[in-house]
Scaffold this motif. Structure first.
Motif, PDB file in Angstrom:
ATOM      1  N   UNK A 140       0.853  -1.054   0.336  1.00  0.00           N
ATOM      2  CA  UNK A 140       0.146  -0.090  -0.050  1.00  0.00           C
ATOM      3  C   UNK A 140       0.998   1.281   0.168  1.00  0.00           C
ATOM      4  N   UNK A 141       1.954   1.552   0.938  1.00  0.00           N
ATOM      5  CA  UNK A 141       2.819   2.215   0.938  1.00  0.00           C
ATOM      6  C   UNK A 141       3.451   2.327  -0.583  1.00  0.00           C
ATOM      7  N   UNK A 142       3.695   1.948  -0.981  1.00  0.00           N
ATOM      8  CA  UNK A 142       4.971   1.636  -1.556  1.00  0.00           C
ATOM      9  C   UNK A 142       3.525   2.510  -3.249  1.00  0.00           C
ATOM     10  N   UNK A 143       2.613   1.764  -3.688  1.00  0.00           N
ATOM     11  CA  UNK A 143       1.640   1.568  -4.768  1.00  0.00           C
ATOM     12  C   UNK A 143       0.872   2.916  -4.648  1.00  0.00           C
ATOM     13  N   UNK A 144       1.154   3.632  -3.265  1.00  0.00           N
ATOM     14  CA  UNK A 144       0.650   5.040  -2.553  1.00  0.00           C
ATOM     15  C   UNK A 144       1.616   6.109  -3.277  1.00  0.00           C
ATOM     16  N   UNK A 145       2.620   6.105  -3.257  1.00  0.00           N
ATOM     17  CA  UNK A 145       3.742   6.974  -3.872  1.00  0.00           C
ATOM     18  C   UNK A 145       4.055   6.861  -5.367  1.00  0.00           C
ATOM     19  N   UNK A 146       3.536   5.699  -6.271  1.00  0.00           N
ATOM     20  CA  UNK A 146       3.850   4.899  -7.267  1.00  0.00           C
ATOM     21  C   UNK A 146       3.092   5.824  -8.090  1.00  0.00           C
ATOM     22  N   UNK A 147       1.526   5.867  -7.608  1.00  0.00           N
ATOM     23  CA  UNK A 147       0.094   6.725  -7.746  1.00  0.00           C
ATOM     24  C   UNK A 147       0.077   7.802  -8.174  1.00  0.00           C
ATOM     25  N   UNK A 148       1.364   8.793  -7.444  1.00  0.00           N
ATOM     26  CA  UNK A 148       1.962   9.410  -6.634  1.00  0.00           C
ATOM     27  C   UNK A 148       2.890  10.518  -8.515  1.00  0.00           C
ATOM     28  N   UNK A 149       3.017   9.371  -8.871  1.00  0.00           N
ATOM     29  CA  UNK A 149       4.465   9.359  -9.766  1.00  0.00           C
ATOM     30  C   UNK A 149       3.879   9.715 -10.854  1.00  0.00           C
ATOM     31  N   UNK A 150       2.934   8.778 -10.997  1.00  0.00           N
ATOM     32  CA  UNK A 150       2.174   8.402 -12.622  1.00  0.00           C
ATOM     33  C   UNK A 150       1.418   9.717 -12.597  1.00  0.00           C
ATOM     34  N   UNK A 153       3.606  16.555 -12.651  1.00  0.00           N
ATOM     35  CA  UNK A 153       4.439  16.537 -14.152  1.00  0.00           C
ATOM     36  C   UNK A 153       5.799  15.569 -13.997  1.00  0.00           C
ATOM     37  N   UNK A 154       5.845  16.007 -15.867  1.00  0.00           N
ATOM     38  CA  UNK A 154       7.504  15.175 -15.616  1.00  0.00           C
ATOM     39  C   UNK A 154       8.562  15.647 -14.806  1.00  0.00           C
ATOM     40  N   UNK A 155       8.625  17.289 -14.701  1.00  0.00           N
ATOM     41  CA  UNK A 155       9.555  17.289 -14.354  1.00  0.00           C
ATOM     42  C   UNK A 155      10.368  17.896 -13.147  1.00  0.00           C
ATOM     43  N   UNK A 156       7.894  17.239 -12.574  1.00  0.00           N
ATOM     44  CA  UNK A 156       8.391  16.695 -10.386  1.00  0.00           C
ATOM     45  C   UNK A 156       9.327  15.026 -10.562  1.00  0.00           C
ATOM     46  N   UNK A 157       8.858  14.554 -11.226  1.00  0.00           N
ATOM     47  CA  UNK A 157       9.164  12.864 -10.857  1.00  0.00           C
ATOM     48  C   UNK A 157      10.626  12.602 -10.620  1.00  0.00           C
ATOM     49  N   UNK A 158      11.537  13.069 -10.471  1.00  0.00           N
ATOM     50  CA  UNK A 158      13.029  12.363 -10.253  1.00  0.00           C
ATOM     51  C   UNK A 158      12.444  12.728  -8.631  1.00  0.00           C
ATOM     52  N   UNK A 159      12.590  13.884  -7.788  1.00  0.00           N
ATOM     53  CA  UNK A 159      12.373  13.769  -6.985  1.00  0.00           C
ATOM     54  C   UNK A 159      11.231  12.964  -6.381  1.00  0.00           C
ATOM     55  N   UNK A 160       9.829  13.422  -6.750  1.00  0.00           N
ATOM     56  CA  UNK A 160       9.198  12.245  -6.181  1.00  0.00           C
ATOM     57  C   UNK A 160       9.566  10.763  -6.327  1.00  0.00           C
ATOM     58  N   UNK A 161       9.972  10.189  -7.330  1.00  0.00           N
ATOM     59  CA  UNK A 161      10.607   9.036  -6.732  1.00  0.00           C
ATOM     60  C   UNK A 161      11.333   8.395  -6.234  1.00  0.00           C
ATOM     61  N   UNK A 162      12.322   9.422  -5.580  1.00  0.00           N
ATOM     62  CA  UNK A 162      13.119   9.943  -4.845  1.00  0.00           C
ATOM     63  C   UNK A 162      12.491   9.590  -3.086  1.00  0.00           C
ATOM     64  N   UNK A 163      11.692  10.515  -3.150  1.00  0.00           N
ATOM     65  CA  UNK A 163      11.123  10.347  -1.664  1.00  0.00           C
ATOM     66  C   UNK A 163      10.295   9.434  -2.339  1.00  0.00           C
ATOM     67  N   UNK A 164       9.404   8.778  -2.815  1.00  0.00           N
ATOM     68  CA  UNK A 164       8.309   7.661  -2.739  1.00  0.00           C
ATOM     69  C   UNK A 164       9.320   6.924  -2.369  1.00  0.00           C
ATOM     70  N   UNK A 165       9.638   5.907  -2.997  1.00  0.00           N
ATOM     71  CA  UNK A 165      10.807   5.238  -2.642  1.00  0.00           C
ATOM     72  C   UNK A 165      11.235   4.878  -1.689  1.00  0.00           C
ATOM     73  N   UNK A 166      12.380   5.504  -0.968  1.00  0.00           N
ATOM     74  CA  UNK A 166      12.794   6.202   0.497  1.00  0.00           C
ATOM     75  C   UNK A 166      11.807   6.163   1.338  1.00  0.00           C
TER      76      UNK A 166
END
Length: 305
Positions: A140-150, A153-166
């Protein structure tokens, strides 16, 4: 002269399908090893007992317990907020729908696998024979972060991916510390979420047509978040390989006779497997979207390929 046609989609779709096959194979390999072999069950159980032996003090368990108590609600609010923002403010209907399906699909898959499809044989390693593979909290935690990543905006994805998977890594480590799940359960949860993330990216790639310009992506300087993702993925791969090597080399006596020193080592092995896998899987998903994902468009391309 006729206008130039977009690059053929066949080659750019191959990495997506390859990633789906790879993640599915890794999930089955993890299930076979950690659940259906004595050695895998032994390593999993030793890491769990290590957490119970060395991280059972109230001062240690209290932060992990508090985090997991609030994590489902916090994750749902975060994901729901970002999806609603994309839906109402940006008037982007497709990506919020895909993000919601990703969240439901990943969590539903975990529950179906854990409670219906997969079983845990009794190999005289653990007293608990009920299947706990994969971890629901971690999914649930990882999927919620993946949903946000989707939806971001593309320019915001690197920090979202970093913080989401952390965040997902912290959730998985907390379940191990509290003795709720074994390392194999957490690894499986990451693979389930990664599979659904790739499936979502592949659907969007079909729906939106032409891919991101890979030459432009490769030529552009990497942001700090991207560099950190790459470094953590490299460090995570080394940690997973070293942890598995150490786990295989250490002695494996009757589980109830394992000494404190060995339990501590297997706890370290479990944490390395959990944290390392989260970073490697997170980097893989991010790179697929960055290199082969589709640009965000408000409308579908006519005649979906």
């Amino acid at each position: 002269m006729s206008p130039s046609k977009p690059t053929s989609s066949g080659r750019t779709l191959t990495p997506w399908y390859g990633a789906l096959v790879l993640l599915g194979a890794l999930f089955w390999a993890a299930y076979t090893f950690f659940v259906h072999t004595k050695l895998g069950q032994w390593i999993d159980e030793a890491a769990l007992l290590g957490g119970e032996a060395f991280l059972a003090a109230d001062k240690t368990r209290r932060p992990a317990l508090a985090f997991l108590d609030y994590m489902p609600a916090a994750s749902a609010l975060l994901a729901g907020g970002f999806i609603l923002f994309a839906l109402l403010r940006r008037r982007d209907f497709l990506r919020p729908a895909v993000a919601g399906l990703l969240l439901l699909g990943a969590t539903g898959t975990t529950q179906l696998l854990k409670h219906v499809l997969l079983t845990r044989p009794d190999l005289n390693i653990s007293a608990a024979s009920v299947n706990s593979f994969p971890s629901g909290h971690t999914t649930f935690a990882a999927a919620a972060m993946a949903a946000i990543f989707i939806v971001v905006p593309v320019t915001h994805r690197p920090p979202v991916a970093l913080l989401g998977w952390a965040y997902a890594a912290l959730a998985g480590a907390s379940t191990l510390v509290l003795g709720w799940h074994r390392p194999g359960d957490v690894i499986a949860a990451y693979l389930v979420v990664a599979w659904w993330s790739v499936a979502a990216g592949l659907f969007l790639r079909h729906a939106h047509g032409s891919e991101v310009d890979r030459r432009k992506h490769s030529a552009a300087p990497r942001s700090l978040s991207e560099r950190m993702l790459g470094f953590l993925a490299w460090a995570g791969a080394v940690a997973v390989a070293a942890a598995m090597g150490l786990a295989l080399l250490l002695p494996h006596p009757v589980i109830g006779t394992v000494g404190d020193r060995s339990l501590f080592l297997f706890l370290a092995v479990g944490l390395a497997l959990v944290l390392g896998t989260a970073m490697v899987v997170g980097w893989l998903v991010f790179e697929l979207f960055a290199r082969y994902g589709s640009p965000i468009r408000r409308r579908l391309v006519r005649g979906m390929k």
